[in-house]
Design an enzyme around this catalytic site. Structure first.
Site, PDB file in Angstrom:
ATOM      1  N   CYS B  10       0.843  -1.201   0.000  1.00  0.00           N
ATOM      2  CA  CYS B  10       0.000   0.000   0.000  1.00  0.00           C
ATOM      3  C   CYS B  10       0.886   1.261   0.000  1.00  0.00           C
ATOM      4  CB  CYS B  10      -0.905   0.002   1.223  1.00  0.00           C
ATOM      5  SG  CYS B  10      -0.001   0.240   2.755  1.00  0.00           S
ATOM      6  N   CYS B  13       3.169   1.733   2.994  1.00  0.00           N
ATOM      7  CA  CYS B  13       4.324   0.819   3.030  1.00  0.00           C
ATOM      8  C   CYS B  13       5.420   1.338   2.097  1.00  0.00           C
ATOM      9  CB  CYS B  13       3.901  -0.587   2.614  1.00  0.00           C
ATOM     10  SG  CYS B  13       2.503  -1.234   3.545  1.00  0.00           S
TER      11      CYS B  13
END
Lengths: 127, 77
Positions: B10, B13
């Site tokens: 995502c 991250c």
């Protein structure tokens, strides 16, 4: 400045964590089963108390990042509460089953008792 | 130093990965970085939220993206 994020993927919002003493007595089993029911019901997520005692870094950091923490102890020894405190946690809600009428040795982990404990615990979590 | 970024890919991250690289480079650290995106592998660290940062096997933080300065402090501990 750090910030907490939430999104729709695996980095979703911080969960409400539940620790149960899961001790050997009937009230330990009751605390354990109530925590599992609360997890199934989506009220919070049961997490590993042994990981706190063992200082497992992933368990500790996840607990630090939790939205809230509920600790359920079956008897007045308050082992779960003390385990969290020994690890440096103090910001949590504590529920002792004796204080809400469940006596050690007289409180089987049956469906009715699990339901009742789960109700009390859920109410504490939303306070 | 082995750095692992726990996350399923995502944006948060990715942001953490970039920030960690910036911090490690600024400190002149010798490091390898690995992205761990398998949920089972992430759970095996005992981590309940992502993104997560693991340094030499120790989970240092979860659920947030710190600043580069904060990451520097984490990396030199």
């Amino acid at each position: 400045m750090s910030e907490k994020h939430s999104c729709s993927c695996a980095c979703g919002g911080a969960p409400k964590l539940i620790f149960a003493c899961s001790g050997g007595a009937d009230v330990g089993a009751l605390a354990d089963q109530a925590a599992r029911k609360l997890t199934r019901d989506g009220v919070g997520r049961m997490f590993c108390l042994a990981g706190i005692g063992g200082r497992v870094s992933g368990i500790i950091t996840s607990t630090e990042a939790a939205a809230s923490v509920l600790v359920i102890d079956g008897c007045p020894l308050n082992c779960a509460k003390k385990t969290l405190e020994e690890a440096g946690f103090s910001d949590f809600v504590h529920l002792n089953l004796m204080e809400v009428g469940f006596q050690k040795g007289e409180s089987p982990a049956n469906e009715e008792n699990i339901e009742n404990v789960a109700k009390v615990a859920a109410a504490r979590m939303t306070m | 130093m082995k750095i692992q970024i726990l996350g399923t890919g995502c944006p948060k991250c990715v942001k953490l990965t970039e920030a960690v690289k910036t911090a490690a480079d600024a400190l002149g650290l010798a490091y390898e970085i690995e992205k761990v995106s398998d949920v089972n592998q992430i759970m095996a660290f005992g981590v309940m939220m992502t993104p997560g940062l693991v340094v030499d096997g120790d989970v240092k933080l979860v659920g947030k993206v710190p600043t580069v300065d904060e990451l520097k402090k984490i990396l030199v501990k």
